[in-house]
Design a protein around this motif. Sequence first.
Motif, PDB file in Angstrom:
ATOM      1  N   VAL A 136      -3.266  15.792   2.185  1.00  0.00           N
ATOM      2  CA  VAL A 136      -2.357  15.285   1.376  1.00  0.00           C
ATOM      3  C   VAL A 136      -2.511  15.955  -0.257  1.00  0.00           C
ATOM      4  O   VAL A 136      -1.774  15.539  -0.765  1.00  0.00           O
ATOM      5  CB  VAL A 136      -3.402  13.909   0.520  1.00  0.00           C
ATOM      6  CG1 VAL A 136      -4.813  13.920  -0.355  1.00  0.00           C
ATOM      7  CG2 VAL A 136      -2.466  12.533  -0.098  1.00  0.00           C
ATOM      8  N   HIS A 147       3.983  12.490  -0.115  1.00  0.00           N
ATOM      9  CA  HIS A 147       3.721  10.897  -0.265  1.00  0.00           C
ATOM     10  C   HIS A 147       3.917  10.303  -2.089  1.00  0.00           C
ATOM     11  O   HIS A 147       3.558   9.163  -2.516  1.00  0.00           O
ATOM     12  CB  HIS A 147       1.648  11.466  -0.203  1.00  0.00           C
ATOM     13  CG  HIS A 147       1.242  12.393  -0.683  1.00  0.00           C
ATOM     14  ND1 HIS A 147       0.936  13.445  -1.733  1.00  0.00           N
ATOM     15  CD2 HIS A 147      -0.025  11.830  -1.756  1.00  0.00           C
ATOM     16  CE1 HIS A 147       0.269  13.248  -2.343  1.00  0.00           C
ATOM     17  NE2 HIS A 147      -0.315  12.812  -2.712  1.00  0.00           N
ATOM     18  N   HIS A 174       1.797   7.156  -5.952  1.00  0.00           N
ATOM     19  CA  HIS A 174       1.591   7.879  -6.948  1.00  0.00           C
ATOM     20  C   HIS A 174       3.201   7.405  -7.691  1.00  0.00           C
ATOM     21  O   HIS A 174       3.328   8.505  -8.316  1.00  0.00           O
ATOM     22  CB  HIS A 174       1.527   9.347  -7.411  1.00  0.00           C
ATOM     23  CG  HIS A 174       0.318   9.962  -7.019  1.00  0.00           C
ATOM     24  ND1 HIS A 174      -1.106   9.589  -6.965  1.00  0.00           N
ATOM     25  CD2 HIS A 174       0.211  10.581  -6.222  1.00  0.00           C
ATOM     26  CE1 HIS A 174      -1.774  10.720  -6.121  1.00  0.00           C
ATOM     27  NE2 HIS A 174      -1.149  11.115  -5.406  1.00  0.00           N
ATOM     28  N   ASP A 187      -4.865   8.876  -4.940  1.00  0.00           N
ATOM     29  CA  ASP A 187      -5.272   9.774  -3.513  1.00  0.00           C
ATOM     30  C   ASP A 187      -6.587   9.427  -2.591  1.00  0.00           C
ATOM     31  O   ASP A 187      -6.754   8.848  -1.787  1.00  0.00           O
ATOM     32  CB  ASP A 187      -5.223  10.832  -3.958  1.00  0.00           C
ATOM     33  CG  ASP A 187      -4.350  10.999  -3.591  1.00  0.00           C
ATOM     34  OD1 ASP A 187      -3.327  11.400  -3.182  1.00  0.00           O
ATOM     35  OD2 ASP A 187      -4.055  12.420  -4.851  1.00  0.00           O
TER      36      ASP A 187
HETATM   37 FE   LIG Z   1      -1.760  12.919  -4.258  1.00  0.00          FE
END
Ligand SMILES: [Fe+2]
Length: 201
Positions: free
Chosen positions: A21, A27, A32, A157
């Motif tokens: 990640v 992502h 986010h 995360d």
């Molecule tokens: Fe992240």
Amino acid sequence: MRCIRRRQYEVACNWKLFIEVFMEWYHLKAVHSNSLDSIKYDHPDPVDKTKGQYVTQFGTHEGTGALLKGHGHTGFPPIATLSGRLLSGTRYALVYPAFVVAASTDSMWYFECYPQGPDRTRYAMSVCFPENTIARPDFQEHVGTYFERFDAGIVEDNAILERQQAGLTSPLARAGRLSPLEPIVGLFAQWILDGVLDDAN
Ligand SMILES: [Fe+2]
């Protein structure tokens, strides 16, 4: 550069998910969308050609990658030795197997990752600035805005990593395809395979 803050965290996921990640932009829009996506990363460069036990990728964006946009504070000056394109982007690096670094325009941050088992990872995050930035009279006044960005990213995360771990351990889980937006995830998987399979495979 000097480390000015180091904090430790634990997350209920496999350590490889944590590395993955960190090393992809894919992502940001999903995980986010209310925080780091506002940094507005452009499409990152192809993965750098590297020789050795590490892999890196550079991506351009406006301003620093270490602040949330619209924060009011535009950030500290860029690192004095940067020039050209390096003044408008961040380079992410994975030093195999479990150390990752982000080098941005005004600061850098890195994670040491310590697997605690197949589904538990302890990690430490460190934040660094150039000495001349740390010496600024307004450093303490403004550095908190950087911490807000890092803390927001970690909370989001960690939450998605624990959901991803739960998904992967479901008896219904099936392997998915990799996206062109996450080339280092593929390289990392290949590196793992090269280490765990014998040559006959
Ligand atoms: Fe992240």
